[in-house]
Design a protein around this motif. Structure first.
Motif, PDB file in Angstrom:
ATOM      1  N   ALA A 124     106.690  91.116  14.213  1.00 46.22           N
ATOM      2  CA  ALA A 124     106.213  90.947  15.615  1.00 46.22           C
ATOM      3  C   ALA A 124     105.071  91.500  16.101  1.00 46.22           C
ATOM      4  N   GLY A 125     104.950  92.831  15.485  1.00 48.31           N
ATOM      5  CA  GLY A 125     103.572  93.510  15.919  1.00 48.31           C
ATOM      6  C   GLY A 125     103.734  94.021  16.996  1.00 48.31           C
ATOM      7  N   CYS A 126     102.752  94.073  18.000  1.00 46.07           N
ATOM      8  CA  CYS A 126     102.645  94.611  19.226  1.00 46.07           C
ATOM      9  C   CYS A 126     102.383  93.583  20.429  1.00 46.07           C
ATOM     10  N   ILE A 127     103.018  93.860  21.451  1.00 50.07           N
ATOM     11  CA  ILE A 127     102.581  93.157  22.687  1.00 50.07           C
ATOM     12  C   ILE A 127     102.012  94.304  23.788  1.00 50.07           C
ATOM     13  N   ILE A 128     100.689  93.479  24.054  1.00 46.13           N
ATOM     14  CA  ILE A 128     100.093  94.437  24.851  1.00 46.13           C
ATOM     15  C   ILE A 128      99.495  93.871  26.151  1.00 46.13           C
ATOM     16  N   THR A 129     100.059  94.422  27.222  1.00 46.22           N
ATOM     17  CA  THR A 129      99.858  93.877  28.705  1.00 46.22           C
ATOM     18  C   THR A 129      98.799  94.631  29.548  1.00 46.22           C
ATOM     19  N   TRP A 130      98.307  94.263  30.714  1.00 46.37           N
ATOM     20  CA  TRP A 130      97.617  94.782  31.455  1.00 46.37           C
ATOM     21  C   TRP A 130      97.466  94.099  33.022  1.00 46.37           C
ATOM     22  N   HIS A 131      96.868  94.632  33.803  1.00 44.61           N
ATOM     23  CA  HIS A 131      96.334  93.903  35.116  1.00 44.61           C
ATOM     24  C   HIS A 131      94.912  94.049  35.166  1.00 44.61           C
ATOM     25  N   PRO A 132      94.409  93.034  35.927  1.00 46.07           N
ATOM     26  CA  PRO A 132      92.921  92.980  36.028  1.00 46.07           C
ATOM     27  C   PRO A 132      92.259  94.316  36.506  1.00 46.07           C
ATOM     28  N   PRO A 133      91.322  94.654  36.730  1.00 45.38           N
ATOM     29  CA  PRO A 133      90.676  95.803  37.202  1.00 45.38           C
ATOM     30  C   PRO A 133      90.326  95.380  38.558  1.00 45.38           C
ATOM     31  N   LEU A 134      90.297  96.579  39.387  1.00 44.43           N
ATOM     32  CA  LEU A 134      90.068  96.290  40.901  1.00 44.43           C
ATOM     33  C   LEU A 134      88.533  96.027  41.070  1.00 44.43           C
ATOM     34  N   THR A 135      88.160  95.134  42.112  1.00 41.77           N
ATOM     35  CA  THR A 135      86.788  94.861  42.347  1.00 41.77           C
ATOM     36  C   THR A 135      86.746  94.520  43.897  1.00 41.77           C
ATOM     37  N   ILE A 148      90.111  93.624  22.894  1.00 45.09           N
ATOM     38  CA  ILE A 148      90.954  94.599  22.489  1.00 45.09           C
ATOM     39  C   ILE A 148      90.569  95.187  21.113  1.00 45.09           C
ATOM     40  N   SER A 149      90.589  96.378  20.801  1.00 46.83           N
ATOM     41  CA  SER A 149      90.089  97.221  19.737  1.00 46.83           C
ATOM     42  C   SER A 149      91.273  98.193  19.296  1.00 46.83           C
ATOM     43  N   ILE A 150      91.840  97.482  18.142  1.00 49.67           N
ATOM     44  CA  ILE A 150      93.126  98.221  17.639  1.00 49.67           C
ATOM     45  C   ILE A 150      92.459  98.963  16.422  1.00 49.67           C
ATOM     46  N   GLN A 151      92.866 100.619  16.335  1.00 50.41           N
ATOM     47  CA  GLN A 151      92.258 101.370  15.404  1.00 50.41           C
ATOM     48  C   GLN A 151      93.661 101.867  14.699  1.00 50.41           C
TER      49      GLN A 151
END
Length: 153
Positions: A124-135, A148-151
């Motif tokens: 299944a790998g990874c699930i990455i979530t976030w909210h938009p930045p404030l502007t 997304i940069s996965i290293q």
């Protein structure tokens, strides 16, 4: 006359950025041929309907000459903002510098908020979530694009 003043006395390398949602920092360099006693003053106008405002918090160089400004409580509008830097000297007239700037183009966005990653050992790998930045001006979160940069370590 529009360009009254000594040639080479107007400021150079004018630049502004908006950061932390509502702070704006503008900087410049003295004109290459400006007299040593030249003092510069920055004014800006967010739109034609707004009043022109002078900088209240100048950034000074080692000679106590205004070389920048920090503005607080800046909001980004739809019109281009107008910036004017004029100068004064005992020795000669100083040319002014002016520029129109789209404020949304100079905003440095904050990072996305609440970034989380849930990884499993299976396929299944990874699930990455976030909210938009404030502007201060983007109301539609769909306007943002993310990379997304996965290293691997």
């Amino acid at each position: 006359p529009v360009f009254a003043g000594m040639n080479g006395s107007a400021i150079e390398n004018f630049s502004c950025v908006i950061y932390n949602i509502f702070l704006m920092n503008c900087t410049w360099q003295a004109g290459r041929d400006a007299p040593a006693d030249t003092q510069y003053f920055l004014y800006w106008q967010k739109s034609r309907e707004d009043n022109q405002m002078e900088c209240q918090l100048y950034i000074l160089d080692e000679n106590h000459r205004n070389m920048g400004c920090i503005f607080q409580n800046v909001s980004i509008g739809l019109e281009k903002a107008y910036f004017l830097v004029n100068g004064s000297s005992k020795d000669s007239l100083i040319q002014f510098y002016d520029e129109y700037i789209d404020l949304y183009k100079i905003e440095i966005l904050t990072a996305p908020l609440n970034v989380t990653a849930h990884c499993t050992r299976d396929s299944a790998g990874c699930i990455i979530t976030w909210h938009p930045p404030l502007t201060s001006h983007v109301e539609n979160a769909e306007c943002f694009q993310y990379e997304i940069s996965i290293q691997n370590k």
